[in-house]
Design a protein around this motif. Sequence first.
Motif, PDB file in Angstrom:
ATOM      1  N   ALA A  18     -66.533  45.940 -40.439  1.00  0.00           N
ATOM      2  CA  ALA A  18     -65.967  46.804 -39.391  1.00  0.00           C
ATOM      3  C   ALA A  18     -64.660  46.217 -38.852  1.00  0.00           C
ATOM      4  O   ALA A  18     -63.699  46.950 -38.607  1.00  0.00           O
ATOM      5  CB  ALA A  18     -66.980  46.991 -38.262  1.00  0.00           C
ATOM      6  N   ILE A  19     -64.618  44.882 -38.688  1.00  0.00           N
ATOM      7  CA  ILE A  19     -63.375  44.244 -38.222  1.00  0.00           C
ATOM      8  C   ILE A  19     -62.292  44.404 -39.287  1.00  0.00           C
ATOM      9  O   ILE A  19     -61.133  44.661 -38.976  1.00  0.00           O
ATOM     10  CB  ILE A  19     -63.618  42.759 -37.878  1.00  0.00           C
ATOM     11  CG1 ILE A  19     -64.546  42.648 -36.662  1.00  0.00           C
ATOM     12  CG2 ILE A  19     -62.296  42.043 -37.604  1.00  0.00           C
ATOM     13  CD1 ILE A  19     -65.085  41.256 -36.408  1.00  0.00           C
ATOM     14  N   ARG A  20     -62.674  44.300 -40.575  1.00  0.00           N
ATOM     15  CA  ARG A  20     -61.702  44.483 -41.659  1.00  0.00           C
ATOM     16  C   ARG A  20     -61.091  45.890 -41.595  1.00  0.00           C
ATOM     17  O   ARG A  20     -59.895  46.065 -41.795  1.00  0.00           O
ATOM     18  CB  ARG A  20     -62.360  44.225 -43.019  1.00  0.00           C
ATOM     19  CG  ARG A  20     -61.391  44.423 -44.181  1.00  0.00           C
ATOM     20  CD  ARG A  20     -61.965  43.937 -45.502  1.00  0.00           C
ATOM     21  NE  ARG A  20     -61.831  42.484 -45.603  1.00  0.00           N
ATOM     22  CZ  ARG A  20     -62.831  41.633 -45.803  1.00  0.00           C
ATOM     23  NH1 ARG A  20     -64.051  42.073 -45.932  1.00  0.00           N
ATOM     24  NH2 ARG A  20     -62.600  40.335 -45.886  1.00  0.00           N
ATOM     25  N   THR A  21     -61.921  46.891 -41.311  1.00  0.00           N
ATOM     26  CA  THR A  21     -61.429  48.265 -41.189  1.00  0.00           C
ATOM     27  C   THR A  21     -60.386  48.366 -40.081  1.00  0.00           C
ATOM     28  O   THR A  21     -59.339  48.988 -40.249  1.00  0.00           O
ATOM     29  CB  THR A  21     -62.606  49.228 -40.880  1.00  0.00           C
ATOM     30  OG1 THR A  21     -63.566  49.099 -41.931  1.00  0.00           O
ATOM     31  CG2 THR A  21     -62.151  50.667 -40.791  1.00  0.00           C
ATOM     32  N   VAL A  22     -60.675  47.733 -38.929  1.00  0.00           N
ATOM     33  CA  VAL A  22     -59.724  47.742 -37.811  1.00  0.00           C
ATOM     34  C   VAL A  22     -58.442  47.020 -38.221  1.00  0.00           C
ATOM     35  O   VAL A  22     -57.335  47.493 -37.953  1.00  0.00           O
ATOM     36  CB  VAL A  22     -60.346  47.075 -36.558  1.00  0.00           C
ATOM     37  CG1 VAL A  22     -59.322  46.968 -35.446  1.00  0.00           C
ATOM     38  CG2 VAL A  22     -61.563  47.863 -36.084  1.00  0.00           C
ATOM     39  N   ALA A  23     -58.580  45.871 -38.908  1.00  0.00           N
ATOM     40  CA  ALA A  23     -57.402  45.110 -39.349  1.00  0.00           C
ATOM     41  C   ALA A  23     -56.523  45.971 -40.254  1.00  0.00           C
ATOM     42  O   ALA A  23     -55.296  45.975 -40.131  1.00  0.00           O
ATOM     43  CB  ALA A  23     -57.843  43.835 -40.076  1.00  0.00           C
ATOM     44  N   GLN A  24     -57.155  46.729 -41.161  1.00  0.00           N
ATOM     45  CA  GLN A  24     -56.382  47.592 -42.058  1.00  0.00           C
ATOM     46  C   GLN A  24     -55.674  48.689 -41.279  1.00  0.00           C
ATOM     47  O   GLN A  24     -54.527  49.027 -41.575  1.00  0.00           O
ATOM     48  CB  GLN A  24     -57.304  48.185 -43.134  1.00  0.00           C
ATOM     49  CG  GLN A  24     -57.720  47.142 -44.170  1.00  0.00           C
ATOM     50  CD  GLN A  24     -58.871  47.599 -45.057  1.00  0.00           C
ATOM     51  OE1 GLN A  24     -59.564  48.575 -44.771  1.00  0.00           O
ATOM     52  NE2 GLN A  24     -59.104  46.865 -46.142  1.00  0.00           N
ATOM     53  N   GLU A  25     -56.365  49.250 -40.270  1.00  0.00           N
ATOM     54  CA  GLU A  25     -55.750  50.285 -39.424  1.00  0.00           C
ATOM     55  C   GLU A  25     -54.422  49.804 -38.845  1.00  0.00           C
ATOM     56  O   GLU A  25     -53.469  50.557 -38.739  1.00  0.00           O
ATOM     57  CB  GLU A  25     -56.665  50.583 -38.226  1.00  0.00           C
ATOM     58  CG  GLU A  25     -57.504  51.811 -38.326  1.00  0.00           C
ATOM     59  CD  GLU A  25     -58.422  51.895 -37.101  1.00  0.00           C
ATOM     60  OE1 GLU A  25     -57.902  51.970 -35.961  1.00  0.00           O
ATOM     61  OE2 GLU A  25     -59.651  51.886 -37.298  1.00  0.00           O
ATOM     62  N   PHE A  26     -54.398  48.535 -38.407  1.00  0.00           N
ATOM     63  CA  PHE A  26     -53.221  48.006 -37.736  1.00  0.00           C
ATOM     64  C   PHE A  26     -52.344  47.172 -38.668  1.00  0.00           C
ATOM     65  O   PHE A  26     -51.395  46.534 -38.225  1.00  0.00           O
ATOM     66  CB  PHE A  26     -53.636  47.183 -36.507  1.00  0.00           C
ATOM     67  CG  PHE A  26     -54.259  48.022 -35.429  1.00  0.00           C
ATOM     68  CD1 PHE A  26     -53.469  48.796 -34.587  1.00  0.00           C
ATOM     69  CD2 PHE A  26     -55.636  48.066 -35.274  1.00  0.00           C
ATOM     70  CE1 PHE A  26     -54.038  49.594 -33.596  1.00  0.00           C
ATOM     71  CE2 PHE A  26     -56.211  48.848 -34.289  1.00  0.00           C
ATOM     72  CZ  PHE A  26     -55.405  49.619 -33.452  1.00  0.00           C
ATOM     73  N   GLY A  27     -52.681  47.154 -39.966  1.00  0.00           N
ATOM     74  CA  GLY A  27     -51.892  46.413 -40.936  1.00  0.00           C
ATOM     75  C   GLY A  27     -51.876  44.918 -40.702  1.00  0.00           C
ATOM     76  O   GLY A  27     -50.847  44.268 -40.850  1.00  0.00           O
ATOM     77  N   LEU A  28     -53.026  44.355 -40.320  1.00  0.00           N
ATOM     78  CA  LEU A  28     -53.106  42.930 -40.019  1.00  0.00           C
ATOM     79  C   LEU A  28     -53.713  42.171 -41.194  1.00  0.00           C
ATOM     80  O   LEU A  28     -54.640  42.650 -41.832  1.00  0.00           O
ATOM     81  CB  LEU A  28     -54.002  42.703 -38.793  1.00  0.00           C
ATOM     82  CG  LEU A  28     -53.622  43.466 -37.523  1.00  0.00           C
ATOM     83  CD1 LEU A  28     -54.728  43.325 -36.496  1.00  0.00           C
ATOM     84  CD2 LEU A  28     -52.297  42.974 -36.970  1.00  0.00           C
ATOM     85  N   GLU A  29     -53.195  40.992 -41.440  1.00  0.00           N
ATOM     86  CA  GLU A  29     -53.816  40.108 -42.412  1.00  0.00           C
ATOM     87  C   GLU A  29     -55.133  39.618 -41.825  1.00  0.00           C
ATOM     88  O   GLU A  29     -55.257  39.453 -40.608  1.00  0.00           O
ATOM     89  CB  GLU A  29     -52.923  38.889 -42.662  1.00  0.00           C
ATOM     90  CG  GLU A  29     -51.578  39.245 -43.203  1.00  0.00           C
ATOM     91  CD  GLU A  29     -51.366  38.658 -44.596  1.00  0.00           C
ATOM     92  OE1 GLU A  29     -51.962  37.620 -44.898  1.00  0.00           O
ATOM     93  OE2 GLU A  29     -50.609  39.267 -45.350  1.00  0.00           O
ATOM     94  N   MET A  30     -56.104  39.336 -42.701  1.00  0.00           N
ATOM     95  CA  MET A  30     -57.396  38.880 -42.200  1.00  0.00           C
ATOM     96  C   MET A  30     -57.941  37.799 -43.114  1.00  0.00           C
ATOM     97  O   MET A  30     -57.939  37.951 -44.328  1.00  0.00           O
ATOM     98  CB  MET A  30     -58.358  40.068 -42.144  1.00  0.00           C
ATOM     99  CG  MET A  30     -59.736  39.715 -41.664  1.00  0.00           C
ATOM    100  SD  MET A  30     -60.662  41.231 -41.265  1.00  0.00           S
ATOM    101  CE  MET A  30     -62.302  40.710 -41.765  1.00  0.00           C
ATOM    102  N   THR A  31     -58.383  36.701 -42.520  1.00  0.00           N
ATOM    103  CA  THR A  31     -59.017  35.610 -43.261  1.00  0.00           C
ATOM    104  C   THR A  31     -60.445  35.475 -42.768  1.00  0.00           C
ATOM    105  O   THR A  31     -60.674  35.449 -41.554  1.00  0.00           O
ATOM    106  CB  THR A  31     -58.301  34.269 -42.982  1.00  0.00           C
ATOM    107  OG1 THR A  31     -56.898  34.487 -43.039  1.00  0.00           O
ATOM    108  CG2 THR A  31     -58.699  33.217 -43.988  1.00  0.00           C
ATOM    109  N   VAL A  32     -61.392  35.394 -43.691  1.00  0.00           N
ATOM    110  CA  VAL A  32     -62.797  35.267 -43.308  1.00  0.00           C
ATOM    111  C   VAL A  32     -63.378  34.009 -43.929  1.00  0.00           C
ATOM    112  O   VAL A  32     -63.208  33.760 -45.112  1.00  0.00           O
ATOM    113  CB  VAL A  32     -63.633  36.476 -43.799  1.00  0.00           C
ATOM    114  CG1 VAL A  32     -65.079  36.340 -43.325  1.00  0.00           C
ATOM    115  CG2 VAL A  32     -63.045  37.777 -43.321  1.00  0.00           C
ATOM    116  N   THR A  33     -64.056  33.225 -43.113  1.00  0.00           N
ATOM    117  CA  THR A  33     -64.842  32.106 -43.611  1.00  0.00           C
ATOM    118  C   THR A  33     -66.284  32.475 -43.321  1.00  0.00           C
ATOM    119  O   THR A  33     -66.683  32.527 -42.163  1.00  0.00           O
ATOM    120  CB  THR A  33     -64.486  30.805 -42.848  1.00  0.00           C
ATOM    121  OG1 THR A  33     -63.076  30.682 -42.847  1.00  0.00           O
ATOM    122  CG2 THR A  33     -65.118  29.597 -43.497  1.00  0.00           C
TER     123      THR A  33
END
Length: 153
Positions: A18-33
């Motif tokens: 769900a956070i990835r979906t929001v990140a894509q909405e706003f065009g943000l890079e996302m790193t997950v550990t």
Amino acid sequence: MGRHQHPHLPTTEAAVRAIRTVAQEFGLEMTVTDDIGADRTSRHTSAGALAVLDPDGSLPHEAYVELGGSPSVSVQLFPEDDAKITVDGVVFDDVPRDAAPAFVRSVHGGLAHVKGRFFPPGWWLIVPLPGDETYKELVFRHTLTPWLSRNVR
């Protein structure tokens, strides 16, 4: 839903998705550990490490998500169904894990803002969520970043 899975895995993963979906909405890079197993989990439930193992031996699960862009946002998702969200150095502890995606959307969607108060004195970062839920955290004056300063109302 044939084979049994650890109850925490799907919800942590669902929150990350769900956070990835929001990140894509706003065009943000996302790193997950998210390879943090029971041996590396930053805290354990009060029941103790062995009690939280499922019969199939799967481990408690937490994930750490960092988002690019301004403000800097990181989300630490814990197996105990809560999250710690840091926005430009301002730490929100004990946010329900399921609220984390809406929290990130509020911050990047322009709803989050900083309010100064004369009494008690201080600056507060206010993050409104749908359904009249609001999170507030004190911002120390010397930590007002450019993003926080721009969002003073």
